[in-house]
Design an enzyme around this catalytic site. Structure first.
Site, PDB file in Angstrom:
ATOM      1  N   ASP A   1      36.090 -16.081 -49.736  1.00  0.00           N
ATOM      2  CA  ASP A   1      35.478 -14.620 -49.577  1.00  0.00           C
ATOM      3  C   ASP A   1      34.371 -14.234 -50.468  1.00  0.00           C
ATOM      4  O   ASP A   1      34.273 -14.793 -51.742  1.00  0.00           O
ATOM      5  CB  ASP A   1      36.481 -13.756 -49.457  1.00  0.00           C
ATOM      6  CG  ASP A   1      37.246 -13.535 -51.101  1.00  0.00           C
ATOM      7  OD1 ASP A   1      37.751 -14.465 -51.650  1.00  0.00           O
ATOM      8  OD2 ASP A   1      37.547 -12.359 -51.285  1.00  0.00           O
TER       9      ASP A   1
ATOM     10  N   GLU B   1      40.024 -12.851 -53.053  1.00  0.00           N
ATOM     11  CA  GLU B   1      39.814 -12.761 -54.500  1.00  0.00           C
ATOM     12  C   GLU B   1      38.767 -11.836 -54.746  1.00  0.00           C
ATOM     13  O   GLU B   1      39.101 -10.840 -55.656  1.00  0.00           O
ATOM     14  CB  GLU B   1      39.227 -14.127 -54.990  1.00  0.00           C
ATOM     15  CG  GLU B   1      39.364 -14.212 -56.443  1.00  0.00           C
ATOM     16  CD  GLU B   1      38.242 -13.702 -57.369  1.00  0.00           C
ATOM     17  OE1 GLU B   1      38.203 -13.287 -58.513  1.00  0.00           O
ATOM     18  OE2 GLU B   1      37.218 -13.339 -56.673  1.00  0.00           O
TER      19      GLU B   1
END
EC number: 3.5.1.18
Length: 388
Positions: free
Chosen positions: A78, A142
């Site tokens: 991500d 994250e």
């Protein structure tokens, strides 16, 4: 030569480009983990999606632990939002190459790191299958709240009995040159939210009001000027920073009823989240008593400080870095938080990855030769780890 050995090596640069082209702004998966799952499955990894609360996560394992060892890599696909897309030189999800650089959101943080360790792991098990296991734990959470990413993977591992012995988190760790720094720990992070409540009234009649603004100023001064510690052997001194004070008062002749303040603490292993919360609460109570206000407080602990003491793991990684880059990495605990703060509850962990000072920026980019060097570092780490 076996068919597996005859396969062409995985190109980490091409894989980085493929991942950048996946629009995976948190919480979107964007096709990045689908791509990796397909690639790893074809290489003989057993892949399991460990999705939770709309967040995509991938656990990929080659081999079995048995009496052997298990080495892990952790990372994320991500990315943060692109910001003003018009300010980008190249499309942020285009993976355009210009000279020695590849541009794109996630080029540094950290699709290149994921590509490097995936490529290293695949080539390693094809060419020199180890007596043991290699695990890739890759999350899509994250850059967000981080509650359903690596934590979900670790929860699942505990439930099903999966374990790794040591782990590298592939975050960008080098401040200036490839190979110049490795992270062996991180400071803890705690945010405190204060609301100071007084009594509203006319600014000409101060004897009839309780002004919350001097109280919040006094509290902010005491917190931000207090010396929490002088640092430790492996950590800088802890800090407490005021990040915002919000009143929203449009009138210049009205004392407001309330105001808010947020502070952010980065702390070393002298403290815990609990001990700092107790200190913050005591300071708030003291100011409230002195000023006649009411002060409420809530806190959010992003992670405790942790340290993997210099030893076998840092030596293993450090020697590989030096062999492939010619630099001896400094052992550091600087910077913000990472998912290593969760992995450390499972096994010893260090972080090593690319140069990080362009992450999250407009025109985020990575030097192509650094991606190739990172794959070589990870390959050497695996070779040396399973040779012992």
């Amino acid at each position: 030569m076996s068919q597996a050995a005859a396969l062409a090596p995985v190109d980490p640069v091409a894989l980085t480009a493929d991942l950048i082209r996946c629009n995976s702004v948190t919480p979107l998966e964007g096709g990045a983990l689908v791509l990796l799952e397909r690639l790893l499955s074809e290489a003989g990894f057993t892949c399991t999606r460990v999705d939770r609360n709309g967040i995509a996560n991938l656990y990929a394992r080659w081999g079995t632990r048995g009496n052997g060892k298990a080495f892990g890599f952790n990372g994320h696909t991500d990315v943060v939002p692109v910001g003003d897309e018009a300010a980008w030189r190249f499309p942020p999800f285009g993976a355009e190459v210009d000279g020695e650089w590849m541009y794109g959101r996630g080029a540094t943080d950290m699709k290149s790191g994921v590509a490097a360790f995936a490529a290293a792991a695949i080539d390693f098990v094809r060419e020199t299958p180890p007596d043991g296991a290699i695990v890739l734990a890759i999350t899509g959470d994250e850059e967000g709240e981080s509650t359903d990413g690596t934590i979900a993977l670790l929860d699942w591992m505990e439930e099903v009995g999966e374990r790794i012995d040591v782990c590298i988190v592939g975050e960008p760790t080098c401040p200036e040159e490839m190979g110049d720094m490795m992270k062996i720990g991180r400071r803890g992070a705690l945010t405190a939210f204060f609301e100071v409540i007084g009594k509203q009234g006319h600014s000409a009649y101060l004897h009839k009001v309780i002004n919350p603004l001097p109280a919040v100023a006094l509290l902010g001064h005491r917190l931000s000027t207090h010396v929490l510690d002088e640092g430790t052997d492996h950590f800088d001194a802890s800090t407490c920073a005021i990040t915002t004070i919000d009143t929203g008062n449009p009138a210049n002749n009205v004392i407001p009823a309330r105001t808010k303040m947020t502070v952010n603490l980065r702390f070393n292993d002298t403290h815990t989240g609990a001990s700092l919360t107790e200190w913050l609460r005591s300071e708030a109570d003291r100011v409230a008593e002195e000023t006649g206000t009411q002060i409420t407080m809530t806190t959010k602990l992003s992670g405790e400080s942790f340290l993997t003491p210099p030893g076998d793991l840092s030596t293993l990684v450090g020697k590989a870095v030096e062999a492939e880059t010619g630099r001896t990495p400094t052992l550091s605990t600087t910077g913000g938080t990472s998912d290593a703060r969760f992995v450390k509850n499972h096994c010893p962990v260090v972080e090593f990855g690319l140069v990080g000072h362009r992450m999250h920026q407009v025109d985020e980019r990575v030097r192509i030769s650094d991606i190739e060097a990172l794959k070589r570092v990870y390959t050497r780490v695996l070779t040396d780890y399973f040779a012992d």
